[in-house]
Enzyme design. Structure first.
Site, PDB file in Angstrom:
ATOM      1  N   LYS A 192     -16.708 -21.728 -15.376  1.00 12.41           N
ATOM      2  CA  LYS A 192     -16.270 -20.436 -15.914  1.00 12.41           C
ATOM      3  C   LYS A 192     -16.251 -20.581 -17.436  1.00 12.41           C
ATOM      4  O   LYS A 192     -15.357 -21.206 -18.019  1.00 12.41           O
ATOM      5  CB  LYS A 192     -14.868 -20.078 -15.393  1.00 12.41           C
ATOM      6  N   GLY A 245      -9.531 -26.088 -23.648  1.00 13.55           N
ATOM      7  CA  GLY A 245      -9.026 -24.838 -24.209  1.00 13.55           C
ATOM      8  C   GLY A 245      -7.686 -25.080 -24.874  1.00 13.55           C
ATOM      9  O   GLY A 245      -7.378 -26.205 -25.294  1.00 13.55           O
ATOM     10  N   SER A 246      -6.881 -24.031 -24.933  1.00 16.63           N
ATOM     11  CA  SER A 246      -5.609 -24.138 -25.647  1.00 16.63           C
ATOM     12  C   SER A 246      -4.571 -24.895 -24.818  1.00 16.63           C
ATOM     13  O   SER A 246      -4.635 -24.924 -23.585  1.00 16.63           O
ATOM     14  CB  SER A 246      -5.097 -22.732 -25.955  1.00 16.63           C
ATOM     15  N   THR A 247      -3.602 -25.451 -25.505  1.00 11.66           N
ATOM     16  CA  THR A 247      -2.504 -26.152 -24.834  1.00 11.66           C
ATOM     17  C   THR A 247      -1.733 -25.189 -23.940  1.00 11.66           C
ATOM     18  O   THR A 247      -1.344 -25.534 -22.815  1.00 11.66           O
ATOM     19  CB  THR A 247      -1.595 -26.794 -25.905  1.00 11.66           C
ATOM     20  N   GLY A 250      -3.745 -24.661 -20.883  1.00  8.14           N
ATOM     21  CA  GLY A 250      -3.785 -25.958 -20.183  1.00  8.14           C
ATOM     22  C   GLY A 250      -2.543 -26.173 -19.341  1.00  8.14           C
ATOM     23  O   GLY A 250      -2.623 -26.676 -18.205  1.00  8.14           O
ATOM     24  N   GLU A 268      -8.516 -31.045 -22.029  1.00 11.26           N
ATOM     25  CA  GLU A 268      -8.869 -31.281 -23.438  1.00 11.26           C
ATOM     26  C   GLU A 268      -8.317 -30.094 -24.211  1.00 11.26           C
ATOM     27  O   GLU A 268      -8.848 -28.986 -24.098  1.00 11.26           O
ATOM     28  CB  GLU A 268     -10.396 -31.320 -23.608  1.00 11.26           C
ATOM     29  N   CYS A 302     -11.543 -28.042 -32.324  1.00 13.06           N
ATOM     30  CA  CYS A 302     -10.252 -28.534 -31.822  1.00 13.06           C
ATOM     31  C   CYS A 302      -9.712 -29.674 -32.672  1.00 13.06           C
ATOM     32  O   CYS A 302      -8.515 -29.785 -32.888  1.00 13.06           O
ATOM     33  CB  CYS A 302     -10.394 -28.974 -30.378  1.00 13.06           C
ATOM     34  N   GLU A 402      -1.873 -24.495 -34.529  1.00 11.25           N
ATOM     35  CA  GLU A 402      -3.325 -24.580 -34.645  1.00 11.25           C
ATOM     36  C   GLU A 402      -3.827 -23.268 -35.247  1.00 11.25           C
ATOM     37  O   GLU A 402      -3.480 -22.191 -34.765  1.00 11.25           O
ATOM     38  CB  GLU A 402      -3.900 -24.763 -33.245  1.00 11.25           C
TER      39      GLU A 402
HETATM   40  P1  NAP Z   1      -8.213 -20.623 -24.194  1.00  6.51           P
HETATM   41  O1  NAP Z   1      -7.760 -19.268 -24.558  1.00  6.51           O
HETATM   42  O2  NAP Z   1      -7.213 -21.599 -23.695  1.00  6.51           O
HETATM   43  O3  NAP Z   1      -9.371 -20.421 -23.123  1.00  6.51           O
HETATM   44  C1  NAP Z   1     -10.077 -21.511 -22.580  1.00  6.51           C
HETATM   45  C2  NAP Z   1     -10.652 -21.080 -21.252  1.00  6.51           C
HETATM   46  O4  NAP Z   1      -9.589 -20.836 -20.342  1.00  6.51           O
HETATM   47  C3  NAP Z   1     -11.455 -19.794 -21.337  1.00  6.51           C
HETATM   48  O5  NAP Z   1     -12.543 -19.885 -20.456  1.00  6.51           O
HETATM   49  C4  NAP Z   1     -10.440 -18.780 -20.857  1.00  6.51           C
HETATM   50  O6  NAP Z   1     -11.001 -17.606 -20.333  1.00  6.51           O
HETATM   51  C5  NAP Z   1      -9.742 -19.543 -19.776  1.00  6.51           C
HETATM   52  N1  NAP Z   1      -8.443 -19.004 -19.401  1.00  6.51           N
HETATM   53  C6  NAP Z   1      -7.647 -18.155 -20.095  1.00  6.51           C
HETATM   54  N2  NAP Z   1      -6.537 -17.878 -19.378  1.00  6.51           N
HETATM   55  C7  NAP Z   1      -6.637 -18.545 -18.210  1.00  6.51           C
HETATM   56  C8  NAP Z   1      -5.807 -18.674 -17.063  1.00  6.51           C
HETATM   57  N3  NAP Z   1      -4.637 -18.036 -16.963  1.00  6.51           N
HETATM   58  N4  NAP Z   1      -6.233 -19.468 -16.063  1.00  6.51           N
HETATM   59  C9  NAP Z   1      -7.397 -20.151 -16.147  1.00  6.51           C
HETATM   60  N5  NAP Z   1      -8.232 -20.053 -17.196  1.00  6.51           N
HETATM   61  C10 NAP Z   1      -7.851 -19.272 -18.230  1.00  6.51           C
HETATM   62  O7  NAP Z   1      -8.968 -21.345 -25.399  1.00  6.51           O
HETATM   63  P2  NAP Z   1     -10.088 -20.723 -26.330  1.00  6.51           P
HETATM   64  O8  NAP Z   1      -9.419 -19.739 -27.226  1.00  6.51           O
HETATM   65  O9  NAP Z   1     -11.263 -20.329 -25.539  1.00  6.51           O
HETATM   66  O10 NAP Z   1     -10.526 -22.027 -27.167  1.00  6.51           O
HETATM   67  C11 NAP Z   1      -9.822 -22.498 -28.228  1.00  6.51           C
HETATM   68  C12 NAP Z   1      -8.889 -23.622 -27.807  1.00  6.51           C
HETATM   69  O11 NAP Z   1      -9.649 -24.662 -27.193  1.00  6.51           O
HETATM   70  C13 NAP Z   1      -8.213 -24.269 -28.989  1.00  6.51           C
HETATM   71  O12 NAP Z   1      -6.860 -24.488 -28.683  1.00  6.51           O
HETATM   72  C14 NAP Z   1      -8.951 -25.589 -29.141  1.00  6.51           C
HETATM   73  O13 NAP Z   1      -8.222 -26.595 -29.773  1.00  6.51           O
HETATM   74  C15 NAP Z   1      -9.269 -25.924 -27.737  1.00  6.51           C
HETATM   75  N6  NAP Z   1     -10.401 -26.871 -27.666  1.00  6.51           N
HETATM   76  C16 NAP Z   1     -10.144 -28.173 -27.337  1.00  6.51           C
HETATM   77  C17 NAP Z   1     -11.192 -29.093 -27.309  1.00  6.51           C
HETATM   78  C18 NAP Z   1     -10.954 -30.544 -26.953  1.00  6.51           C
HETATM   79  O14 NAP Z   1     -11.921 -31.226 -26.631  1.00  6.51           O
HETATM   80  N7  NAP Z   1      -9.730 -31.033 -26.996  1.00  6.51           N
HETATM   81  C19 NAP Z   1     -12.476 -28.678 -27.597  1.00  6.51           C
HETATM   82  C20 NAP Z   1     -12.693 -27.350 -27.928  1.00  6.51           C
HETATM   83  C21 NAP Z   1     -11.640 -26.437 -27.941  1.00  6.51           C
HETATM   84  P3  NAP Z   1     -11.189 -16.264 -21.217  1.00  6.51           P
HETATM   85  O15 NAP Z   1     -11.388 -16.674 -22.615  1.00  6.51           O
HETATM   86  O16 NAP Z   1     -12.373 -15.697 -20.600  1.00  6.51           O
HETATM   87  O17 NAP Z   1      -9.985 -15.443 -21.000  1.00  6.51           O
END
Ligand code: NAP
Length: 499
Positions: A192, A245-247, A250, A268, A302, A402
Site C-alpha cells: 500500500k 512512515g511517521s512514528t 507506526g 522505520e 527521515c 520532525e
Molecule cells: P505517514 O503519514 O505515517 O504514512 C505512511 C503510510 O502509512 C502511508 O502509506 C499512509 O497512507 C499509511 N497510513 C496512514 N494512516 C494509516 C493507518 N491508520 N493505518 C495504516 N496505514 C496508515 O507518513 P508519511 O507522511 O507518508 O511519510 C513521512 C514519515 O515517514 C516521516 O515521519 C518520516 O520520517 C518517515 N520515514 C521514515 C523512514 C525510515 O526509514 N525510518 C523513511 C522515510 C520516511 P496515506 O498516506 O495514504 O494515508
C-alpha cells in the site's frame, strides 16, 4: 545537459501520458470494488494529477487472497533459486529500461526534481531489487550440532504474506527496500503506497510480472491509510507488516497487529537527527554536509540532519558557509528544470505545517538567518526555500518535532558533554553525525550517539551493504543489507531421529 532532458522534453513526455490507474491485484489492473477513485494534486503546480482507485477492505481482501494463493501454491518460493534470481535481475533491468517513465511518474506525484528521480531514486530502486536477487542462490540453511543419533536441520523459511505500507518521500527506493528482501525470501507482498505516491509502485508491479514474477506474488492496493493501510495491518491472513512512515502511525500499526493476529511488525519511523560540529572541524566540509544533509529532497528525508549542534565559537562562520553552499549549489526550481536541485513539497497542507513550525520557532525565540519561506507561489506549487533558524534551544518545538521541510535549527553548545546531551535529547534515534579533526573524540562521540547510523565528517553516505533503521521511537527492524532478509523469514527446526 543534453537536449533530451530539457524542461520541454519532460513536458512533452507528460503530455503523452494517461494517468488513470487501478489497483494491481493478481497480475491485473483492477478498479476499486466500490468504483471509487481519487485525484492526486501535483505538488509542482497544484494542478490535478493521477486519478487512482480508492481502495477499501474489499480490495484488501482480494489482494491478500491473491498473495496467499501464490504463497500456498509454492509457485514462487518453491522455484529453483537460480530461476528466481534471474527473474529478479530481469526485473531490475526492466526498472532501468523504464527509468525515464518511472522518474516522470515519481516527480509528478512528489514534486522532486526529475533528474533526482532518475539519477537517484530509479537507480537505487533497481539496485535494491538486484542486490536481493543476487542473494537468492547464495543463502544456506544450517545443520545444528546433535549427537550421531539425530540430524536437526535449521531452515530459514519465508513468513507468508507481507503487507508493506510505505511513505511518499522516497517511494520507489523504500518500496524496493521492502520488496527486494521480502520477495527474495520467498514471500508474497501486498503493497500500500502512500496516497500521494502510487504511480511508481503500480509501474513496479507491472514490470515485475513482465520480468516473470508469478501473479499474486506482488500486489498493489492504492488509497488512504485508514481505508487500506488499516485493514491490511488488521488482516487475519497477513503474517507481517513492514511499515515506513511517521512514528504516530507506526504506533497505530503496532496496535493493529496486537488487536488482530499478532503479525510481526517492522517499523522505520521518523527522526530529528543531530549534526554536531566542533570548532576544530573542517568547516567547509561540515557546511556542505549540513546543507545537503538537511535540504536534499526539500528536507523530506527521515534522517535529514535537522538539528545543527554547533560549538558556539564557530556558529556564525558555519552558518555563513551553509548559506554560501545553498546559494552556490542548491537551486530550488520547477522539478522539470535541469538546474533544479530541490523542488516542491508534497502538498499544500504539508507546506502549511512546515511554515507553521518555522513561525513557532521564531515565536519561541529562534532567529531566521536566511531562507525558510514560501517561494514560487505564482506557479501554484508548494515551494519553501532552504533556510536556517538560529538561537534555538533543544527544548523548542522546532528542535523536537520532525519538520520534513528544508529548515535547519541551529543549537549552540560549549562543551563536548553538553553537545552529546543535546544530540541524544530526542525521542528519535535514526541518524547523527560528528565533525571534528580529533579522531579520538570522533570515535568516542559516534559510539555515544544513540542512533542507527552515525557518520564521521560526512553525512548521508551509505550503500546497500549497510543496514538502515532506528533506535528509540525511530522504530526497529532494519532495511538494506543482507540482514534485512532476516525479518521476512523465521527459523524452522526439522529434527530427524535415527534408530
Ligand atoms: P505517514 O503519514 O505515517 O504514512 C505512511 C503510510 O502509512 C502511508 O502509506 C499512509 O497512507 C499509511 N497510513 C496512514 N494512516 C494509516 C493507518 N491508520 N493505518 C495504516 N496505514 C496508515 O507518513 P508519511 O507522511 O507518508 O511519510 C513521512 C514519515 O515517514 C516521516 O515521519 C518520516 O520520517 C518517515 N520515514 C521514515 C523512514 C525510515 O526509514 N525510518 C523513511 C522515510 C520516511 P496515506 O498516506 O495514504 O494515508
Amino acid at each position: 545537459m543534453t537536449e533530451q532532458f530539457s524542461r520541454a522534453y519532460w513536458e512533452q513526455r507528460l503530455a503523452g501520458l494517461s494517468l488513470a490507474r487501478g489497483h494491481f491485484i493478481d497480475g491485473k489492473v483492477e478498479p476499486a470494488r466500490s468504483g471509487r477513485t481519487f485525484t492526486r494534486t501535483r505538488p509542482m503546480d497544484g494542478k490535478p494529477g493521477a486519478v487512482l482507485a480508492q481502495g477499501d477492505v474489499q480490495d484488501v481482501d482480494l489482494a491478500v487472497a491473491s498473495a496467499r494463493k501464490a504463497f500456498a501454491s509454492g509457485v514462487w518460493r518453491g522455484r529453483e533459486p537460480l530461476e528466481k534470481k534471474k527473474v529478479m535481475l530481469r526485473w531490475a533491468e526492466l526498472i532501468r529500461a523504464h527509468g525515464e517513465e518511472l522518474a516522470l511518474l515519481e516527480t509528478l506525484d512528489v514534486g522532486k526534481p526529475v533528474q533526482a528521480s532518475l539519477g537517484v531514486d530509479v537507480r537505487l530502486c533497481a539496485d535494491g531489487i538486484q542486490y536481493y536477487g543476487e542473494m537468492i542462490d547464495k543463502m544456506y540453511d544450517e545443520i545444528a550440532p546433535t549427537g550421531p543419533k539425530a540430524r536437526a536441520l535449521v531452515r530459514k523459511v519465508p513468513l507468508g504474506v507481507i503487507a508493506a505500507i510505505t511513505p511518499w518521500n522516497y517511494p520507489m527506493i523504500i518500496d524496493a527496500w521492502k520488496l527486494g528482501p521480502a520477495i527474495a525470501a520467498g514471500n508474497s507482498v501486498v503493497l500500500k503506497p502512500a496516497e500521494q505516491s502510487s504511480l511508481s509502485a503500480l509501474k513496479l508491479a507491472e514490470l515485475a510480472v513482465e520480468a516473470g514474477l508469478p501473479v499474486g506474488v506482488f500486489n498493489v492496493v492504492t488509497g488512504f491509510g485508514e481505508e487500506v493501510g488499516k485493514p491490511l495491518a488488521l488482516h487475519q491472513d497477513v503474517d507481517m507488516v513492514a511499515f515506513t512512515g511517521s512514528t504516530e502511525v507506526g504506533k497505530l500499526v503496532m496496535g493493529y497487529a496486537a488487536q488482530s493476529n499478532l503479525k510481526r511488525v517492522a517499523l522505520e519511523l521518523g527522526g530529528k537527527s543531530p549534526l554536531v560540529v566542533f570548532e576544530d572541524a573542517d568547516l567547509d566540509a561540515a557546511a556542505s554536509a549540513a546543507a545537503w544533509g538537511c535540504f536534499y529532497n526539500s528536507g523530506e528525508t527521515c534522517h535529514a540532519a535537522t538539528r545543527l549542534v554547533v560549538q558556539r565559537s564557530v556558529q556564525d562562520e558555519l552558518i555563513g558557509k551553509i548559506e554560501a553552499v545553498v546559494k552556490r549549489e542548491i537551486a530550488l526550481a520547477h522539478p522539470f528544470e535541469p538546474s533544479a536541485q530541490i523542488g516542491a513539497l508534497i502538498e499544500a497542507e504539508h507546506m502549511e505545517k512546515v511554515l507553521g513550525l518555522i513561525a513557532t520557532g521564531e515565536k519561541d525565540g529562534g532567529r531566521r538567518a536566511f531562507g525558510a519561506e514560501r517561494v514560487l507561489s505564482e506557479t501554484g506549487g508548494y515551494y519553501v526555500s532552504p533556510g536556517v533558524i538560529t538561537d534555538v534551544t533543544n527544548d523548542m518545538r522546532i528542535a523536537r518535532q520532525e519538520i520534513f521541510g528544508p529548515v535547519l535549527a541551529a543549537i549552540a553548545f560549549d562543551t563536548e558533554e553538553e553537545a552529546l546531551a543535546i544530540a541524544n535529547d530526542t525521542i528519535y534515534g535514526l541518524a547523527g553525525a560528528v565533525f571534528t579533526r580529533d579522531m579520538d573524540r570522533a570515535h568516542r562521540f559516534s559510539e555515544s550517539i544513540h542512533a542507527g547510523t552515525v557518520w564521521i565528517n560526512t553525512y548521508d553516505m551509505s550503500n546497500f551493504a549497510t543496514p538502515f533503521g532506528g533506535f528509540k521511537q525511530s522504530g526497529f527492524g532494519r532495511d538494506r543489507s543482507v540482514h534485512a532478509i532476516d525479518k521476512y523469514c523465521d527459523y524452522k527446526t526439522i529434527w530427524q531421529q535415527f534408530n
